[in-house]
Design a protein around this motif. Structure first.
Motif, short mmCIF file in Angstrom:
data_model
loop_
_atom_site.label_atom_id
_atom_site.label_comp_id
_atom_site.label_asym_id
_atom_site.label_seq_id
_atom_site.Cartn_x
_atom_site.Cartn_y
_atom_site.Cartn_z
N ASN A 1 0.82 -1.22 0.00
CA ASN A 1 0.00 0.00 0.00
C ASN A 1 0.85 1.27 0.00
O ASN A 1 0.54 2.24 0.68
CB ASN A 1 -0.99 0.00 1.17
CG ASN A 1 -2.42 0.08 0.67
OD1 ASN A 1 -2.70 -0.16 -0.50
ND2 ASN A 1 -3.33 0.40 1.56
N VAL A 2 1.93 1.25 -0.76
CA VAL A 2 2.76 2.44 -0.95
C VAL A 2 2.50 2.96 -2.36
O VAL A 2 2.62 2.23 -3.33
CB VAL A 2 4.26 2.11 -0.77
CG1 VAL A 2 5.12 3.33 -1.07
CG2 VAL A 2 4.53 1.62 0.65
N VAL A 3 2.13 4.24 -2.45
CA VAL A 3 1.84 4.85 -3.75
C VAL A 3 3.07 5.63 -4.19
O VAL A 3 3.57 6.49 -3.46
CB VAL A 3 0.61 5.79 -3.65
CG1 VAL A 3 0.34 6.45 -4.98
CG2 VAL A 3 -0.59 5.03 -3.16
N ASN A 4 3.57 5.34 -5.39
CA ASN A 4 4.70 6.06 -5.99
C ASN A 4 4.19 6.87 -7.16
O ASN A 4 3.52 6.34 -8.05
CB ASN A 4 5.78 5.07 -6.48
CG ASN A 4 6.44 4.37 -5.33
OD1 ASN A 4 6.82 4.98 -4.34
ND2 ASN A 4 6.58 3.06 -5.44
N VAL A 5 4.52 8.18 -7.15
CA VAL A 5 4.11 9.07 -8.23
C VAL A 5 5.38 9.65 -8.84
O VAL A 5 6.21 10.23 -8.14
CB VAL A 5 3.20 10.20 -7.69
CG1 VAL A 5 2.78 11.12 -8.81
CG2 VAL A 5 2.00 9.63 -6.99
N LYS A 6 5.53 9.48 -10.15
CA LYS A 6 6.71 9.97 -10.86
C LYS A 6 6.25 10.89 -11.98
O LYS A 6 5.32 10.56 -12.72
CB LYS A 6 7.48 8.79 -11.44
CG LYS A 6 8.84 9.16 -12.01
CD LYS A 6 9.52 7.98 -12.68
CE LYS A 6 10.02 7.00 -11.64
NZ LYS A 6 10.84 5.94 -12.24
N GLY A 7 6.89 12.07 -12.07
CA GLY A 7 6.52 13.03 -13.10
C GLY A 7 7.73 13.80 -13.58
O GLY A 7 8.87 13.52 -13.18
#
Length: 185
Positions: free
Chosen positions: A23-29
């Motif tokens: 339940n770890v959310v990774n956001v890459k931009g």
């Protein structure tokens, strides 16, 4: 149902969102990468470029976590796509700000000494001092929590006082001013 929690989050072009088994959310931009551990009772669903945050039941704790994690995820997506900017204004005679090497901000705030603050590498700083105007320090970062914490720390060195308004304030902040001492009879 939570008014904030039920709103969907649209993923802009160039942003990738992944949810791991823990339940770890990774956001890459384009501006960076952020990660956030989400409470196990909250479910994150990604479908067709939209993130939906769902909760299991209507317990009070679940409701509060629902809105919290939706807001955190929205801030992460917005941060890596657009970024955040905070401007601080130094109001006072002789107040100055200068950026030194190694991301150190040198502040002259009316004390007998200079005030130095080591800024995190993720925070980009710009100090502008024009004649006949107050110096302005601009902070830019992709992490909303980090930039807010750094701005609050800088502001804490000399909070605006209510009589003359001297100190470090956010640009656009309205200060509550007090009247000075009343004259005697």
């Amino acid at each position: 149902m939570s008014r904030i929690g039920k709103l969907p989050i649209t993923i802009p072009a160039g942003v990738q969102v992944q949810v791991s088994d823990e339940n770890v959310v990774n956001v890459k931009g384009p501006l960076g990468e952020l990660s956030q551990k989400v409470d196990p009772e909250i479910e994150i669903a990604i479908e067709k470029g939209i993130i939906n945050v769902k909760r299991a039941n209507d317990a009070k704790r679940q409701k509060s976590m629902h809105g919290l994690y939706r807001a955190l995820l929205n801030n992460m997506v917005e941060g890596v796509s657009k970024g955040y900017e905070i401007k601080l204004e130094l109001v006072g005679v002789g107040y100055r700000a200068e950026l030194m090497p190694d991301n150190i901000l040198d502040l002259v705030l009316g004390y007998a000494h200079h005030t130095y603050i080591q800024l995190p590498s993720e925070v980009k700083v710009e100090a502008v001092s024009d004649k006949r105007s107050n110096p302005i320090v601009t902070l830019k970062c992709h992490d909303k929590q980090l930039i807010g914490q750094v701005a609050a720390k800088i502001r804490s060195f000399r909070k605006p006082e209510p009589y003359k308004g001297k100190g470090i304030k956010f640009v656009g902040e309205v200060l509550r001013r007090k009247a000075g001492k009343a004259a005697g009879k």
